[in-house]
Design a protein around this motif. Structure first.
Motif, mmCIF file in Angstrom:
data_model
loop_
_atom_site.group_PDB
_atom_site.id
_atom_site.type_symbol
_atom_site.label_atom_id
_atom_site.label_comp_id
_atom_site.label_asym_id
_atom_site.label_seq_id
_atom_site.Cartn_x
_atom_site.Cartn_y
_atom_site.Cartn_z
ATOM 1 N N MET A 1 0.761 -1.058 0.073
ATOM 2 C CA MET A 1 0.018 0.139 0.013
ATOM 3 C C MET A 1 0.671 1.188 0.021
ATOM 4 S SD MET A 1 -2.702 1.100 2.867
ATOM 5 C CE MET A 1 -1.178 1.892 3.779
ATOM 6 N N ILE A 2 0.909 2.269 -0.982
ATOM 7 C CA ILE A 2 1.430 3.377 -0.927
ATOM 8 C C ILE A 2 1.210 4.048 0.328
ATOM 9 C CG2 ILE A 2 2.174 5.212 -2.508
ATOM 10 C CD1 ILE A 2 1.334 3.935 -4.847
ATOM 11 N N ARG A 3 2.435 4.637 0.722
ATOM 12 C CA ARG A 3 2.221 5.412 1.981
ATOM 13 C C ARG A 3 2.314 7.033 1.633
ATOM 14 N NH1 ARG A 3 3.432 3.175 7.077
ATOM 15 N NH2 ARG A 3 2.791 5.176 7.530
ATOM 16 N N LEU B 1 3.653 10.459 1.901
ATOM 17 C CA LEU B 1 4.754 11.387 2.442
ATOM 18 C C LEU B 1 4.737 12.545 2.468
ATOM 19 C CD1 LEU B 1 6.001 8.371 1.618
ATOM 20 C CD2 LEU B 1 8.367 9.764 1.118
ATOM 21 N N ILE C 1 3.844 9.461 6.568
ATOM 22 C CA ILE C 1 5.337 9.647 6.639
ATOM 23 C C ILE C 1 6.096 10.756 6.591
ATOM 24 C CG2 ILE C 1 7.651 8.416 5.936
ATOM 25 C CD1 ILE C 1 6.202 5.929 5.063
ATOM 26 N N LEU D 1 6.897 7.555 11.613
ATOM 27 C CA LEU D 1 8.128 6.966 10.702
ATOM 28 C C LEU D 1 8.692 7.906 10.253
ATOM 29 C CD1 LEU D 1 9.131 4.249 10.086
ATOM 30 C CD2 LEU D 1 7.736 4.124 8.083
ATOM 31 N N ILE E 1 11.588 9.475 7.374
ATOM 32 C CA ILE E 1 12.681 9.153 6.221
ATOM 33 C C ILE E 1 13.611 10.429 6.250
ATOM 34 C CG2 ILE E 1 12.918 9.029 3.751
ATOM 35 C CD1 ILE E 1 10.771 7.401 3.966
ATOM 36 N N SER F 1 9.802 13.629 -3.971
ATOM 37 C CA SER F 1 9.218 12.505 -3.088
ATOM 38 C C SER F 1 8.007 12.919 -2.220
ATOM 39 C CB SER F 1 10.313 11.787 -2.452
ATOM 40 O OG SER F 1 11.295 11.461 -3.271
ATOM 41 N N GLU G 1 4.561 14.257 -1.240
ATOM 42 C CA GLU G 1 3.211 14.545 -1.852
ATOM 43 C C GLU G 1 2.758 16.008 -1.627
ATOM 44 O OE1 GLU G 1 0.068 11.813 -2.048
ATOM 45 O OE2 GLU G 1 1.134 10.402 -1.471
#
Lengths: 165, 165, 165, 165
Positions: free
Chosen positions: D1-3, D5, D36, D60, D62, D96, D98
């Motif tokens: 499933m696309i998270r 960001l 994320i 989470l 990144i 990267s 959204e």
């Protein structure tokens, strides 16, 4: 007028004397053809030797550097392109060269040979181990030649350039 | 011998006639100084006009292109550096220029002005809105000058280059 | 808490059935270890098979994509990192993986193997021709292992990770 | 499933206390939405504060790092993406995410705002000087909103994400 760029890739600190002598002669020969020499720009190994060879006959040398400044740049580079992209600059080396020459083999050189195969750039190999040449031939979709002398390398670059036009 | 590179950045498709005229004159003046012109290499706007200006007086033009090939490259580029890195190439434009000139303002130009401030490159602004100039002055840690004419731009580039040495 | 990333690299369109089956099993096994899977993110070959394997057991999959958008992205990617840097993203694949697994061999994979050697990343090879393994061994400065099964690959990754700590 | 960001950009060493407090609260709120958090990953300023905020509620995080290793990485990063591309990684931050949130203004932040405008990414500005907001509005081709509180920022991100779908 669009100038012709020929890239010479090869080992840095680990280059052998023979590889550096060949690179120097290649740099000279490329400059005499009025092609621009493109290298990774650092002051070591094949990059530096090729650049000094081109400089010795008043050729023009472009160095595509990994860092953000001129630290450790070859003194024979005329046009420093500073990328700040580390090994990411290897892609630029390949894309910007009309023909790529790999002289000797280090890990970085192998990445550049592989990128040339991936990006379908004409490729000339010299002083590259037979096992690597054979493996590359299996992966090559465009022209790739293995040569033993600078004279044949230059002749092959001419053929590859003519084929591109 | 290390050549001096001066970068001209500016809007592409949205460049005004005045911005392109200034860019053409800047390209000419830079070439007459025997500096190499560096641009983003595309066949549009300030990049293209500056390159044509330099070409008109036999200057040397390096285009740092976003794509993997010469599609949409300015016909006045002598040395195409193909990065395949899209807007990532803007960093290379800035790092490789001894002095960066921004002529006009687009979103890409603003990113290049900001990167010049971030990477502490000497910066000359022309046809950039006052509000942007003022904001940049607050962020600038090294020399940044706002000029109104090509003549003053060239004089300022000379001063900035001398200060770097 | 810093998560452990394991990268799986391998051929895209040219991947064989065996390579894809191994990649699927590797993706599953990596996810079961609670490691995050990192791939090149495209919907083809080893990248896609490994991602689907990880997804099948609810693993987390990061795709480091070459393009600026999600066109041709594997449907099993959870976290798309869009680089817009083409093959320049191969460097990011290698730098971001604690251990790099190459499954099969294409030109892009060879560039990633070479970059792992260059950047001194622990490397596990599976379904890579013997001649390439031998050549890589000559260039390797850090741990590089050649394995035949998924089980041994996972055991080796554990050993390599422990050695890094 | 696309998270999903969401990127938070902002000054590093020069961030003010208010900017860091807002960034911390934004990081918390983003994590509570189950999005994320993506940042530039360094252990300073807005990046670090936002990451610590997300971590405080088990989000989470990144971190897209400029360097080749984890030197100077925020301790609150869960998933380090090592680019080795310096400021070239700013493009990856923007592509990267959204939705991009700029909190405060440094030279690097300005480059990221400009890249968001260039690459047409939805953009939320907080603690950005009015003169910059106005200039950005002139350059924006897609949604760009200026907000004063974390609550409104989150509401706007929801709206912008819904519009993207």
């Amino acid at each position: 007028m669009i100038r012709k760029l020929v890239g010479i890739m090869g080992p840095g600190e680990t280059a052998s004397t023979v590889e550096k002598e060949t690179a120097y002669a290649l740099g000279q020969a490329i400059a005499k053809q009025d092609w621009i020499l493109l290298t990774g720009g650092r002051a070591t190994g094949v990059m530096d030797a090729a650049s000094r060879g081109a400089q010795s006959v008043n050729g023009l040398v472009i160095g595509i550097l990994p860092g953000e400044n001129r630290t450790a740049m070859s003194a024979a580079v005329d046009i420093p392109i500073l990328t700040g992209m580390g090994s990411g600059r290897n892609v630029i080396n390949i894309l910007s060269s009309e023909v790529v020459v790999a002289c000797g083999l280090g890990a970085g050189t192998l990445s550049e040979i592989a990128l040339a195969l991936k990006l379908q750039k004409p490729l000339v190999l010299i002083h590259v181990p037979d096992a690597v040449v054979e493996q590359c031939r299996l992966l090559a979709k465009v022209a790739m030649v293995d040569v033993a002398t600078v004279e044949v390398a230059i002749a092959q670059i001419q053929v590859l350039m003519a084929a591109e036009e």
